[in-house]
Enzyme design. Structure first.
Site, PDB file in Angstrom:
ATOM      1  CB  CYS A  18       8.259 -16.761  -6.461  1.00  0.00           C
ATOM      2  SG  CYS A  18       9.802 -17.600  -6.873  1.00  0.00           S
ATOM      3  CB  CYS A  65       9.882 -19.211  -4.198  1.00  0.00           C
ATOM      4  SG  CYS A  65      10.736 -17.777  -4.861  1.00  0.00           S
TER       5      CYS A  65
END
Ligand code: ZN
Length: 145
Positions: free
Chosen positions: A75, A72
């Site tokens: 993230c 991600c």
């Protein structure tokens, strides 16, 4: 919470022991009485399906969980912001990271549909959540700083 003789229960992310720390000393780098691990050193701790409940539910300090995964992008961008917020909130909140790919039970329990998602817990109970990457200042605010 601010009374000098108040005692906080602080669980150890490494061995699971629940430590009792005087609230006034929470910012003084307390270590686990059983295994010696740093309890509140201002670094996010990684939790798993195996120990999440034990640690998150027993903490008298607010717990801020970052649900993330290695693939991600947002993230990864938020990770240093989260770490910066953790350092700023040292001794006042427990910052936790949960890899939602490796720990599906915890992610499912909280109904995580997108990452990153930040969830704030009070004694294991969700009190707030926010989805999407945030800068450190907003994370600190979300954590109650
Ligand atoms: Zn320990």
């Amino acid at each position: 919470m601010s009374a000098p003789d108040h005692t906080l229960h602080v669980p150890c992310a490494r061995c699971g022991a629940t430590n009792r720390i005087p609230a006034a000393r929470a910012g003084d780098d307390p270590v686990c009485g059983r295994c010696g691990a740093a309890l509140l050193d201002g670094e996010p701790v990684e939790l798993s399906d195996a120990n999440f409940e034990r640690v998150a539910a027993r903490s008298d300090l607010p717990v801020l969980v970052d649900f993330w995964a290695p693939w991600c992008g947002p993230c990864g961008q938020m990770a240093p912001q989260f770490a910066q917020a953790a350092a700023a909130m040292k001794g006042r909140a427990l910052f936790v990271k949960v890899n939602s790919d490796d720990n599906p039970n915890t992610a499912t329990r909280f109904g995580i549909r997108s990452i990153p998602t930040l969830v704030k817990l009070d004694h294991g109970r969700e009190v707030a959540r926010v989805a999407g990457a945030r800068p450190a200042g907003q994370i600190i605010q979300f954590a109650g700083g």
